[in-house]
Design an enzyme around this catalytic site. Structure first.
Site, PDB file in Angstrom:
ATOM      1  N   ALA A  52       0.816  -1.230   0.000  1.00 26.38           N
ATOM      2  CA  ALA A  52       0.000   0.000   0.000  1.00 26.38           C
ATOM      3  C   ALA A  52       0.841   1.266   0.000  1.00 26.38           C
ATOM      4  O   ALA A  52       0.311   2.363   0.138  1.00 26.38           O
ATOM      5  CB  ALA A  52      -0.947  -0.008   1.199  1.00 26.38           C
ATOM      6  N   ARG A 108       8.662   7.343  -6.012  1.00 22.60           N
ATOM      7  CA  ARG A 108       9.880   7.459  -6.811  1.00 22.60           C
ATOM      8  C   ARG A 108       9.838   6.663  -8.125  1.00 22.60           C
ATOM      9  O   ARG A 108      10.723   6.803  -8.967  1.00 22.60           O
ATOM     10  CB  ARG A 108      11.092   7.023  -5.974  1.00 22.60           C
ATOM     11  CG  ARG A 108      11.593   8.143  -5.106  1.00 22.60           C
ATOM     12  CD  ARG A 108      12.675   7.667  -4.171  1.00 22.60           C
ATOM     13  NE  ARG A 108      12.132   6.820  -3.112  1.00 22.60           N
ATOM     14  CZ  ARG A 108      12.879   6.029  -2.332  1.00 22.60           C
ATOM     15  NH1 ARG A 108      14.164   5.927  -2.520  1.00 22.60           N
ATOM     16  NH2 ARG A 108      12.303   5.322  -1.377  1.00 22.60           N
ATOM     17  N   GLY A 165       2.062   3.208   8.008  1.00 24.08           N
ATOM     18  CA  GLY A 165       3.277   2.462   8.336  1.00 24.08           C
ATOM     19  C   GLY A 165       3.105   0.960   8.170  1.00 24.08           C
ATOM     20  O   GLY A 165       1.981   0.456   8.042  1.00 24.08           O
ATOM     21  N   ARG A 180       5.861 -14.908 -33.174  1.00 25.58           N
ATOM     22  CA  ARG A 180       4.814 -14.296 -32.347  1.00 25.58           C
ATOM     23  C   ARG A 180       3.869 -15.372 -31.829  1.00 25.58           C
ATOM     24  O   ARG A 180       3.923 -16.526 -32.245  1.00 25.58           O
ATOM     25  CB  ARG A 180       4.091 -13.233 -33.177  1.00 25.58           C
ATOM     26  CG  ARG A 180       5.002 -12.032 -33.476  1.00 25.58           C
ATOM     27  CD  ARG A 180       4.351 -11.083 -34.444  1.00 25.58           C
ATOM     28  NE  ARG A 180       3.009 -10.725 -34.018  1.00 25.58           N
ATOM     29  CZ  ARG A 180       2.058 -10.276 -34.828  1.00 25.58           C
ATOM     30  NH1 ARG A 180       2.310 -10.117 -36.133  1.00 25.58           N
ATOM     31  NH2 ARG A 180       0.870  -9.982 -34.365  1.00 25.58           N
ATOM     32  N   ARG A 198       1.878 -13.578 -63.682  1.00 24.94           N
ATOM     33  CA  ARG A 198       3.059 -12.763 -63.948  1.00 24.94           C
ATOM     34  C   ARG A 198       2.815 -11.989 -65.227  1.00 24.94           C
ATOM     35  O   ARG A 198       2.424 -12.570 -66.239  1.00 24.94           O
ATOM     36  CB  ARG A 198       4.235 -13.716 -64.140  1.00 24.94           C
ATOM     37  CG  ARG A 198       5.573 -13.110 -63.839  1.00 24.94           C
ATOM     38  CD  ARG A 198       6.648 -14.120 -64.121  1.00 24.94           C
ATOM     39  NE  ARG A 198       6.958 -14.984 -63.003  1.00 24.94           N
ATOM     40  CZ  ARG A 198       7.751 -16.051 -63.102  1.00 24.94           C
ATOM     41  NH1 ARG A 198       8.275 -16.400 -64.265  1.00 24.94           N
ATOM     42  NH2 ARG A 198       8.008 -16.763 -62.047  1.00 24.94           N
TER      43      ARG A 198
END
Ligand code: UD1
Ligand code: MG
Length: 447
Positions: free
Chosen positions: A13, A18, A83, A320, A427
């Site tokens: 919690a 940071r 705390g 993948r 082609r």
């Protein structure tokens, strides 16, 4: 290792400021899995049959993650981050001790091993009321110091903010992980106060409380890399590096050759068979199986793929999710395979995209072949029979099938099914202008 069952409280919690992230800190991933997931799985593996995760009120993302991945885990919100002691009290009110030892773990300390958890639980099973996990460090700043009495018995943990100079010099520090007997938790967890420099309820005060009540306190130690906590992105990278080291060692120990282990990135769930070879600079994401004798050549990237026996991938291949390659398949450079099954001995050696396809045994897919599987709305399948030969630079416009042994001439765009053993060719006829090249050059050089 004995099999002491225990209850886990995982504290998660904290603010995680940071990290500078919108994502809750325990959900940041290492080895492609959220840190919290590692801690939960380690607790389970060590014998924890009841787990409670303490989360902050705004961390709905953690609750959603727990619901989808670990539905047997209880989540409880700690209203205010008062705390670690208060967080443990919150977990205690949610699930209690379950009449067994309680282990308190942190959601941001993901590399703790099952063996260490079990050692702590065993200490309690063998009569300790509190057991602390410590480690030696030359840089103790920020950690609670383990203070011992004249007999060398642990007498208190003093937080950095409350420590005097002599205490600050102590190199044996609290990793954060602590174990308690059910009695100790039930009788004393509620009596923690916040009378300290940070005005927080310190879980670590349980040591001094135990000593004052003549309870037995012990400690065990771990290597510092096992208890490295994550407070910043730099810590996250450190922990990832340590985890990768473990995964590489485990792969090599079971018979996989890693030519340059420090350049290979692995996932925890990779299934390796022995005598497979991984060349430098390979990334293996989640959900891969690499069978015996397979070789993953340099600079390849795999995710959700099955690589059959003696199959060779790369260099520079991308597999993948849903790429399933049977035995002796060859995938060469700059080839992408997605959701495709390739049977024994099939070859896709250069510059191709094979998606939503089945490729028969021994088929040869020429350079630059593309399965055109998507029309912007839906995906369609391409089926190629065994022994078929697809000439270079062929576009296979799905849905389409090419029968066994059929041949496609180079440069074709195939939109209709081709039956077995037929030859298909689309082609434009070649036009020759006699001496056209020479005439063009002379015209250009004059102007
Ligand atoms: C804690 C220990 C310290 C130890 C260090 C190891 C205490 C009082 N101190 O300090 O002795 O050396 O860990 O890293 O226990 N949390 C909550 N709710 C709160 C406060 C914290 O759930 O109200 C969680 C955090 O999310 C985190 C863990 O508890 O996972 C530790 O909290 P943190 O604030 O990092 O404790 P430290 O000050 O590092
Ligand atoms: Mg901390």
């Amino acid at each position: 290792m004995t099999e002491t069952k225990f209850t886990s409280f995982i504290l998660a919690a904290g603010h995680g400021t940071r990290m500078r992230s919108d994502l809750a800190k325990p959900l940041h991933k290492i080895g492609a899995k959220p840190m919290l997931g590692w801690v939960i799985e380690t607790a389970h593996a060590a014998g924890s049959n009841a787990v409670c995760v303490v989360t902050a009120p705004h961390h709905n993302d953690i609750e959603a993650y727990l619901q989808s991945a670990y539905s047997s885990v209880t989540a409880v919100k700690q209203k205010d981050a008062l705390g670690t002691g208060h967080a443990a009290q919150t977990a205690l009110s949610a699930i209690g001790t379950q009449n067994q030892p309680v282990l308190v773990l942190f959601g941001d300390t993901p590399l703790i091993t099952a063996e260490t958890c079990q050692r702590l639980a065993d200490e309690i099973a063998q009569g300790a009321d509190v057991c602390v996990l410590g480690f030696e460090t030359t840089t103790p700043t920020g950690y609670g110091r383990l203070v011992k009495d004249d007999q060398g018995q642990l007498s208190a943990i003093i937080e950095e903010a409350d420590a005097d100079e002599a205490q600050k010099a102590i190199r044996l520090v609290n990793a954060g992980v602590m174990a308690f007997s059910a009695e100790m938790a039930d009788e004393h967890l509620a009596s923690l106060t916040n009378d300290n420099a940070q005005g927080e309820y310190y879980l670590t005060d349980m040591v001094a409380i135990a000593v004052a009540n003549e309870k037995k306190v012990t400690s065990v130690t771990a290597q510092s890399d096992e208890v490295q906590g994550v407070n910043s992105r730099a810590d996250l990278a450190k922990v990832e590096a340590a985890l990768q080291g473990r995964l590489r060692d485990a792969a090599m120990a079971m018979g996989v050759t890693l030519q340059a282990p420090e350049t290979v990135f692995l996932s925890s769930d990779t299934i390796f068979e022995k005598d497979s070879i991984i060349e430098p600079h390979v990334v293996i994401g989640q959900g891969c199986t690499i069978k015996q004798g397979a070789c993953i050549r340099a600079f390849s990237h795999l995710e959700g793929a099955v690589i059959g026996k003696d199959t060779i991938i790369g260099p520079y291949a991308r597999l993948r999710p849903g790429a399933v390659l049977a035995d002796n398949v060859k995938i060469g450079n700059f080839v992408e395979i997605k959701k495709a099954i390739l049977d024994d001995g099939a070859k896709v050696n250069h510059l191709s995209y094979i998606g939503d396809a089945t490729i028969g045994a021994g088929a040869n897919i020429g350079a630059g072949t593309i399965t055109c599987n998507y029309d912007g709305y839906d995906k369609f399948k391409t089926q190629i029979g065994k022994g078929a030969f697809i000439g270079s630079n062929t576009a296979l416009v799905a849905p389409v099938s090419v029968g066994d042994g059929a041949i496609i001439g180079a440069g074709s765009t195939i939109t209709k099914d081709v039956t077995s053993d037929d030859l298909a060719l689309t082609r434009a006829p070649q036009k020759i202008v006699p001496q056209g090249g020479a005439k063009f050059r002379s015209r250009k050089s004059k102007s």
